[in-house]
Design a protein around this motif. Structure first.
Motif, PDB file in Angstrom:
ATOM      1  N   GLU A  79      38.783  41.520  23.685  1.00 37.30           N
ATOM      2  CA  GLU A  79      38.161  41.030  24.914  1.00 37.30           C
ATOM      3  C   GLU A  79      37.107  39.952  24.684  1.00 37.30           C
ATOM      4  O   GLU A  79      36.722  39.251  25.620  1.00 37.30           O
ATOM      5  CB  GLU A  79      37.580  42.210  25.698  1.00 37.30           C
ATOM      6  CG  GLU A  79      38.693  42.999  26.383  1.00 37.30           C
ATOM      7  CD  GLU A  79      38.234  44.367  26.851  1.00 37.30           C
ATOM      8  OE1 GLU A  79      37.029  44.670  26.728  1.00 37.30           O
ATOM      9  OE2 GLU A  79      39.095  45.134  27.317  1.00 37.30           O
ATOM     10  N   GLU A  80      36.607  39.836  23.456  1.00 34.49           N
ATOM     11  CA  GLU A  80      35.604  38.793  23.212  1.00 34.49           C
ATOM     12  C   GLU A  80      36.239  37.412  23.033  1.00 34.49           C
ATOM     13  O   GLU A  80      35.529  36.408  22.941  1.00 34.49           O
ATOM     14  CB  GLU A  80      34.731  39.167  22.004  1.00 34.49           C
ATOM     15  CG  GLU A  80      35.504  39.178  20.696  1.00 34.49           C
ATOM     16  CD  GLU A  80      34.709  39.669  19.472  1.00 34.49           C
ATOM     17  OE1 GLU A  80      34.380  40.874  19.452  1.00 34.49           O
ATOM     18  OE2 GLU A  80      34.456  38.865  18.575  1.00 34.49           O
ATOM     19  N   ILE A  81      37.583  37.353  22.970  1.00 35.39           N
ATOM     20  CA  ILE A  81      38.253  36.078  22.698  1.00 35.39           C
ATOM     21  C   ILE A  81      37.990  35.011  23.782  1.00 35.39           C
ATOM     22  O   ILE A  81      37.613  33.887  23.444  1.00 35.39           O
ATOM     23  CB  ILE A  81      39.777  36.287  22.469  1.00 35.39           C
ATOM     24  CG1 ILE A  81      39.994  37.118  21.186  1.00 35.39           C
ATOM     25  CG2 ILE A  81      40.501  34.940  22.356  1.00 35.39           C
ATOM     26  CD1 ILE A  81      41.446  37.467  20.892  1.00 35.39           C
ATOM     27  N   PRO A  82      38.158  35.354  25.082  1.00 35.07           N
ATOM     28  CA  PRO A  82      37.979  34.297  26.096  1.00 35.07           C
ATOM     29  C   PRO A  82      36.605  33.625  26.024  1.00 35.07           C
ATOM     30  O   PRO A  82      36.507  32.398  26.067  1.00 35.07           O
ATOM     31  CB  PRO A  82      38.168  35.051  27.416  1.00 35.07           C
ATOM     32  CG  PRO A  82      39.061  36.192  27.076  1.00 35.07           C
ATOM     33  CD  PRO A  82      38.646  36.610  25.690  1.00 35.07           C
ATOM     34  N   SER A  83      35.551  34.422  25.861  1.00 31.11           N
ATOM     35  CA  SER A  83      34.228  33.796  25.835  1.00 31.11           C
ATOM     36  C   SER A  83      34.015  33.026  24.531  1.00 31.11           C
ATOM     37  O   SER A  83      33.378  31.970  24.508  1.00 31.11           O
ATOM     38  CB  SER A  83      33.132  34.845  26.032  1.00 31.11           C
ATOM     39  OG  SER A  83      33.192  35.790  24.994  1.00 31.11           O
ATOM     40  N   ALA A  84      34.578  33.564  23.427  1.00 28.92           N
ATOM     41  CA  ALA A  84      34.484  32.839  22.152  1.00 28.92           C
ATOM     42  C   ALA A  84      35.182  31.484  22.290  1.00 28.92           C
ATOM     43  O   ALA A  84      34.634  30.447  21.882  1.00 28.92           O
ATOM     44  CB  ALA A  84      35.125  33.651  21.036  1.00 28.92           C
ATOM     45  N   LEU A  85      36.345  31.518  22.888  1.00 25.76           N
ATOM     46  CA  LEU A  85      37.111  30.285  23.057  1.00 25.76           C
ATOM     47  C   LEU A  85      36.337  29.281  23.912  1.00 25.76           C
ATOM     48  O   LEU A  85      36.297  28.079  23.610  1.00 25.76           O
ATOM     49  CB  LEU A  85      38.458  30.608  23.721  1.00 25.76           C
ATOM     50  CG  LEU A  85      39.500  29.495  23.675  1.00 25.76           C
ATOM     51  CD1 LEU A  85      39.998  29.289  22.248  1.00 25.76           C
ATOM     52  CD2 LEU A  85      40.687  29.819  24.597  1.00 25.76           C
ATOM     53  N   ALA A  86      35.706  29.788  24.950  1.00 25.67           N
ATOM     54  CA  ALA A  86      34.961  28.917  25.850  1.00 25.67           C
ATOM     55  C   ALA A  86      33.819  28.209  25.126  1.00 25.67           C
ATOM     56  O   ALA A  86      33.416  27.104  25.497  1.00 25.67           O
ATOM     57  CB  ALA A  86      34.425  29.732  27.032  1.00 25.67           C
ATOM     58  N   SER A  87      33.316  28.843  24.068  1.00 27.80           N
ATOM     59  CA  SER A  87      32.173  28.247  23.351  1.00 27.80           C
ATOM     60  C   SER A  87      32.622  27.241  22.287  1.00 27.80           C
ATOM     61  O   SER A  87      31.797  26.622  21.623  1.00 27.80           O
ATOM     62  CB  SER A  87      31.339  29.354  22.702  1.00 27.80           C
ATOM     63  OG  SER A  87      32.044  29.892  21.596  1.00 27.80           O
TER      64      SER A  87
ATOM     65  N   MET B 270      41.758  36.445  17.231  1.00 28.31           N
ATOM     66  CA  MET B 270      41.790  35.000  17.079  1.00 28.31           C
ATOM     67  C   MET B 270      41.128  34.673  15.738  1.00 28.31           C
ATOM     68  O   MET B 270      39.987  35.052  15.500  1.00 28.31           O
ATOM     69  CB  MET B 270      41.041  34.329  18.219  1.00 28.31           C
ATOM     70  CG  MET B 270      41.231  32.818  18.235  1.00 28.31           C
ATOM     71  SD  MET B 270      40.548  32.061  19.740  1.00 28.31           S
ATOM     72  CE  MET B 270      38.824  31.903  19.301  1.00 28.31           C
ATOM     73  N   LYS B 271      41.905  34.010  14.862  1.00 26.24           N
ATOM     74  CA  LYS B 271      41.409  33.774  13.509  1.00 26.24           C
ATOM     75  C   LYS B 271      41.298  32.275  13.224  1.00 26.24           C
ATOM     76  O   LYS B 271      42.236  31.536  13.498  1.00 26.24           O
ATOM     77  CB  LYS B 271      42.388  34.348  12.472  1.00 26.24           C
ATOM     78  CG  LYS B 271      42.641  35.830  12.576  1.00 26.24           C
ATOM     79  CD  LYS B 271      43.648  36.251  11.487  1.00 26.24           C
ATOM     80  CE  LYS B 271      43.842  37.763  11.467  1.00 26.24           C
ATOM     81  NZ  LYS B 271      44.631  38.193  10.295  1.00 26.24           N
ATOM     82  N   PRO B 272      40.173  31.850  12.653  1.00 25.88           N
ATOM     83  CA  PRO B 272      40.124  30.469  12.181  1.00 25.88           C
ATOM     84  C   PRO B 272      41.060  30.357  10.983  1.00 25.88           C
ATOM     85  O   PRO B 272      41.238  31.326  10.230  1.00 25.88           O
ATOM     86  CB  PRO B 272      38.672  30.279  11.761  1.00 25.88           C
ATOM     87  CG  PRO B 272      38.168  31.646  11.470  1.00 25.88           C
ATOM     88  CD  PRO B 272      38.968  32.601  12.308  1.00 25.88           C
TER      89      PRO B 272
ATOM     90  N   LYS C 203      42.823  23.980  17.976  1.00 20.81           N
ATOM     91  CA  LYS C 203      43.994  23.954  17.090  1.00 20.81           C
ATOM     92  C   LYS C 203      43.686  24.433  15.664  1.00 20.81           C
ATOM     93  O   LYS C 203      44.596  24.616  14.869  1.00 20.81           O
ATOM     94  CB  LYS C 203      44.620  22.558  17.076  1.00 20.81           C
ATOM     95  CG  LYS C 203      43.688  21.457  16.636  1.00 20.81           C
ATOM     96  CD  LYS C 203      44.274  20.081  16.943  1.00 20.81           C
ATOM     97  CE  LYS C 203      43.229  18.998  16.659  1.00 20.81           C
ATOM     98  NZ  LYS C 203      43.640  17.684  17.118  1.00 20.81           N
ATOM     99  N   SER C 204      42.384  24.619  15.358  1.00 20.66           N
ATOM    100  CA  SER C 204      42.038  25.176  14.041  1.00 20.66           C
ATOM    101  C   SER C 204      42.136  26.705  14.032  1.00 20.66           C
ATOM    102  O   SER C 204      41.761  27.349  13.061  1.00 20.66           O
ATOM    103  CB  SER C 204      40.617  24.806  13.638  1.00 20.66           C
ATOM    104  OG  SER C 204      40.344  23.484  13.936  1.00 20.66           O
ATOM    105  N   TYR C 205      42.565  27.275  15.133  1.00 16.46           N
ATOM    106  CA  TYR C 205      42.663  28.738  15.215  1.00 16.46           C
ATOM    107  C   TYR C 205      44.106  29.166  15.390  1.00 16.46           C
ATOM    108  O   TYR C 205      44.949  28.369  15.789  1.00 16.46           O
ATOM    109  CB  TYR C 205      41.840  29.257  16.407  1.00 16.46           C
ATOM    110  CG  TYR C 205      40.353  29.155  16.176  1.00 16.46           C
ATOM    111  CD1 TYR C 205      39.626  30.260  15.748  1.00 16.46           C
ATOM    112  CD2 TYR C 205      39.678  27.950  16.370  1.00 16.46           C
ATOM    113  CE1 TYR C 205      38.256  30.166  15.516  1.00 16.46           C
ATOM    114  CE2 TYR C 205      38.313  27.845  16.134  1.00 16.46           C
ATOM    115  CZ  TYR C 205      37.605  28.955  15.711  1.00 16.46           C
ATOM    116  OH  TYR C 205      36.273  28.867  15.475  1.00 16.46           O
ATOM    117  N   ILE C 206      44.359  30.408  15.054  1.00 18.23           N
ATOM    118  CA  ILE C 206      45.629  31.019  15.433  1.00 18.23           C
ATOM    119  C   ILE C 206      45.341  32.336  16.152  1.00 18.23           C
ATOM    120  O   ILE C 206      44.239  32.903  16.015  1.00 18.23           O
ATOM    121  CB  ILE C 206      46.555  31.304  14.230  1.00 18.23           C
ATOM    122  CG1 ILE C 206      45.924  32.346  13.304  1.00 18.23           C
ATOM    123  CG2 ILE C 206      46.900  30.021  13.474  1.00 18.23           C
ATOM    124  CD1 ILE C 206      46.920  33.263  12.668  1.00 18.23           C
ATOM    125  N   LEU C 207      46.311  32.779  16.909  1.00 14.75           N
ATOM    126  CA  LEU C 207      46.177  34.028  17.653  1.00 14.75           C
ATOM    127  C   LEU C 207      47.220  34.997  17.093  1.00 14.75           C
ATOM    128  O   LEU C 207      48.390  34.650  16.960  1.00 14.75           O
ATOM    129  CB  LEU C 207      46.456  33.744  19.133  1.00 14.75           C
ATOM    130  CG  LEU C 207      45.916  34.736  20.151  1.00 14.75           C
ATOM    131  CD1 LEU C 207      44.390  34.707  20.172  1.00 14.75           C
ATOM    132  CD2 LEU C 207      46.465  34.370  21.543  1.00 14.75           C
TER     133      LEU C 207
END
Lengths: 526, 526
Positions: A423-431, A409-411, A438-442
């Motif tokens: 695997e760190e994406i879900p928790s990063a997203l939650a924060s 996941m990249k800003p 919408k400022s990120y892309i996957l």
């Protein structure tokens, strides 16, 4: 991470052989400016420097993908020249970011202001020094690997060339890339890699060295071409035109920048450096025809009319946080100088642009079908993270630890860093507050096969698994006709490459932090 | 010290101008390898370096003396080639030193041993990379200065070119000299010296820049010529010949040495480095025909037959203090390789030789009258310190504080340092046992007019009175015919220059200590 598919080629060296090899590397770097300036050590009369991180041996890279990447550069040059000329498409693409992200908003504001002030009609030319980054990807086989464990049989491999990102702004590493490629050639010819490596290399029918790499020369040639295209000074008081390089203060990376300045002088094109912000405002003015005049007691043709603005600063949000930053950018963009690149060219570097170009039918807006097809195969699957249909799919993946495993996941910022992996994406997203998603892309992670490598950097020495990234440089000059709005490509060149390698133990390719090491591809027929 | 006779040309720079100038100097040095390696900081994976001392502005030097010094180099080359071929004259000249000085004794012992072993017949060729050092001298006017105080009136001046010394062994500084000359040219063209200096320089009819300086290229060409002259390998096991550079361990000055190595490789002449002493003995052997074979896993043509020994070590007495040092020298000199230079060429660098050559009729032993006259005028009055008639005169001067004021007492060693100046001579002499006096020579001090200069080195910045020394490089290859004992000069070239400047507050020109700063002559018609 895949199993290695590369032949093992690194020799075992005795201490007796290893020490002279490391000596040879360090000495070569000292003598050729392959250095990081330790800016914190700087005094008026002196300063310390040390070698930039390098790979001790060249690292393998598939021959056909190397040459394919070089071939594709002219298509990417054209694509990004056209993207940077398509205000409507950029606005549509960046709409969410312009709304939610302060930095994008500031840049878009600059664009609108200078557009209103007639900057694009005043200077229809724009220059780009681009770099398209690639890794090789072992496709589709990962999930089957455990079952089949036949990864090394030819039939099971599908190695592909995949784009990491395309940089249009303040592209660095050209000089370091050149020097290290020359260094590896010298180390090989001198035999310091030892008998085992030498003989293996000489006997191998599958390994070869890349052809000569003249990135610095090509960037200089591009800037000199733009200087000529600017033609005679507009101002009555100026007798000469020249290039202004806009740089960051206290730059540890002068060894990458200054050779371009010296190269321009060697072609009789004056080139000066000014520090982003107040120094630009102090020493440049706009003449009656918006010509940018550089007036300084240390400028030999003062006032010098600036033909080309070579941007090596202004890419970090913090550079726009005080007013001088925004004012500086407005001032430069409003001028008659050819920008390398202009503000729309800068906006084209955002990862959101890369993601949107990967959506169906987008490439065809800018390129003939054949060119579009040629580069589309280098794209990894990408998702927006907004509330569109694709965006919702992206969010779904990002929230699911198992699915997210294969993604990054990249800003939507310039350059690397600030990414979240697997695997760190879900928790990063939650924060992150949902309105900022919408400022990120996957992007699906490139699954690049590792190989053994040996690196040395200010962090220390390393022998272990490494992965590499190939950056292909392009120089492009284009003109947007005022009447027809047609985009004419006036110069379009592949301009050399850089190659960086890092330990598989770190995600970041940062050279400053000592992770990314400059390298040369040892081309291998796989 | 005379009053300055040079026009004042250094500008006053504001802090705003000074800082970018110093930046420009330091950055140029980092990028071009104008550095000292901080060997104490060296780790396996990294090392620190910092800029070598340089003069910020070029320093004035009389045009005609500059070109005169270049012209004289071929005569000096021939002179020292002939001196190095005249064993009888050298023995006579160095007789006292051989007796009283352990170092000279060791070298002479090497000569005798390898002569007995047939080394000179085996290899009648020898190569020299020489450097003749000069300062300008304001003659005869010093004592009158106080009375007349008219020093700046043209009629009262007599500026002469005077030789400081001639170096035949491990001559350094060629690379640094090249880079700094290029740097000053770049700084001038870029305008960073400021408007005042620029305009003054542009308007001046008396100042000009020296022509291009290619010392490194010329030294490389000389070594490559000797490699060709060696012809095919003697050994059956060797397929190639190449150059071996004998170096000191932990050398802070690799930036001066390595470019010569790279230059040779660029001409397809293999060049390797070995450390003086045990490393030489470990990795080289003598074949049945005394061919020197370099065998090393990191040598690409192993065994490589060494055609040329380029000596950059073995000039300090401590290098002969353990047995490996003497054995190393014997081993190298005994070989069939062409030495740059051989042991007699090394002995020719002793200051005793310089002093003896200044005695009446000595030059004519080696040179035609015209050539002898041309160089004799560059000699300062010199005295031996032995018990000869001239030696007794020397001792008399040295013991008299008033007379000694104009002299420098030098030990007959290679290189600078360990000198005693002016009024300190009598007490220095008193502290030396009389039987060692003959290891010294007395030379009238060159009274060089100071001028204002600006230096920066690891020691700090300096603005104040400075004096400069011009070093002219020469490359010479000669052959001593076995039958006729005739000396044939096969190659004789002026090979570029270096220029060093120091504060008048210190006597030493040492670059390592940060006193001597590399510089470019700003040629002035005086």
């Amino acid at each position: 991470m895949s199993k290695s598919i590369y032949p093992a080629i690194l020799p075992e060296l005795s201490a007796d052989e290893f020490e002279p090899l490391l000596q040879a590397v360090k000495d070569y770097q000292l003598i050729h400016g392959s250095l990081l300036k330790l800016v914190a050590s700087e005094e008026e009369h002196s300063v310390l420097a040390r070698p930039v991180g390098v790979s001790i041996f060249p690292t393998q890279f598939p021959t056909r993908h190397f040459f394919r990447a070089l071939e594709l550069q002219q298509i990417f040059n054209e694509l990004y020249a056209r993207v940077a000329s398509d205000e409507a498409w950029l606005e549509e693409t960046l709409h969410d970011l312009i709304e939610s992200d302060q930095f994008t908003n500031a840049l878009w504001g600059v664009h609108q202001a200078v557009k209103a002030a007639g900057a694009y009609e005043r200077q229809p030319l724009s220059l780009g020094v681009f770099r398209s980054d690639y890794m090789v990807h072992l496709s589709d086989l990962k999930s089957r690997a455990n079952i089949m464990s036949k990864l090394n049989s030819k039939a099971e491999r599908r190695l592909e060339l995949k784009q990491v990102e395309l940089n249009t702004y303040t592209v660095a590493g050209g000089t370091h890339g050149n020097i290290v490629a020359e260094m590896h050639k010298h180390l090989l010819r001198s035999g310091v890699y030892g008998k085992e490596y030498r003989e293996q290399f000489a006997l191998s029918t599958i390994h070869s060295y890349p052809p000569e790499n003249d990135t610095v020369k090509n960037i200089v040639a591009g800037l000199a071409t733009a200087n000529r295209a600017y033609e005679r000074p507009t101002s009555r008081s100026a007798t000469h035109t020249g290039v202004l390089m806009i740089v960051q203060p206290n730059n540890f990376n002068v060894c990458d920048e200054r050779p371009i300045e010296y190269g321009l002088w060697d072609q009789d094109v004056p080139c000066y450096r000014l520090i982003w912000g107040s120094e630009v405002l102090q020493y440049t003015t706009l003449g009656p025809n918006k010509e940018l005049l550089f007036t300084h007691p240390q400028c030999v043709y003062t006032p010098l009319e600036i033909s080309v603005l070579y941007m090596r600063a202004g890419y970090e949000p913090r550079e726009y946080q005080d007013k001088a930053g925004v004012t500086c950018r407005l001032h430069l963009e409003e001028s008659r100088a050819i920008k390398c690149p202009n503000i729309l060219g800068h906006l084209a570097t955002f990862k959101k642009v890369q993601q949107r170009l990967a959506e169906p039918a987008q490439l065809e807006r800018f390129l003939p079908r054949e060119s579009a097809d040629a580069i589309r195969v280098t794209f990894m699957p990408m998702y927006p993270m907004d509330s569109s249909e694709q965006g919702l799919k992206g969010r779904e993946i990002a929230r699911n630890a198992k699915e997210a495993r294969d993604y990054v996941m990249k800003p939507s910022l310039e350059g690397g860093g600030h990414n979240h992996y697997g695997e760190e994406i879900p928790s990063a997203l939650a924060s992150i507050p949902e309105e900022q998603w919408k400022s990120y892309i996957l992007m699906k992670m490139i699954d690049t096969p590792p190989q053994e490598g040996m690196l040395m950097s200010p962090r220390g020495g390393y022998r272990g698994n490494v992965v590499s990234e190939l950056g292909v440089f392009g120089v492009c000059m284009w003109k947007k006709e005022e009447s027809s709005q047609e985009v004419r490509i006036l110069e379009n060149k592949q301009a050399g490459w850089s190659f960086k390698t890092k330990s598989t133990e770190v995600n970041e390719m940062s050279v400053v932090k000592g992770y990314g090491c400059f390298d040369t591809p040892c081309l291998v027929d796989l």
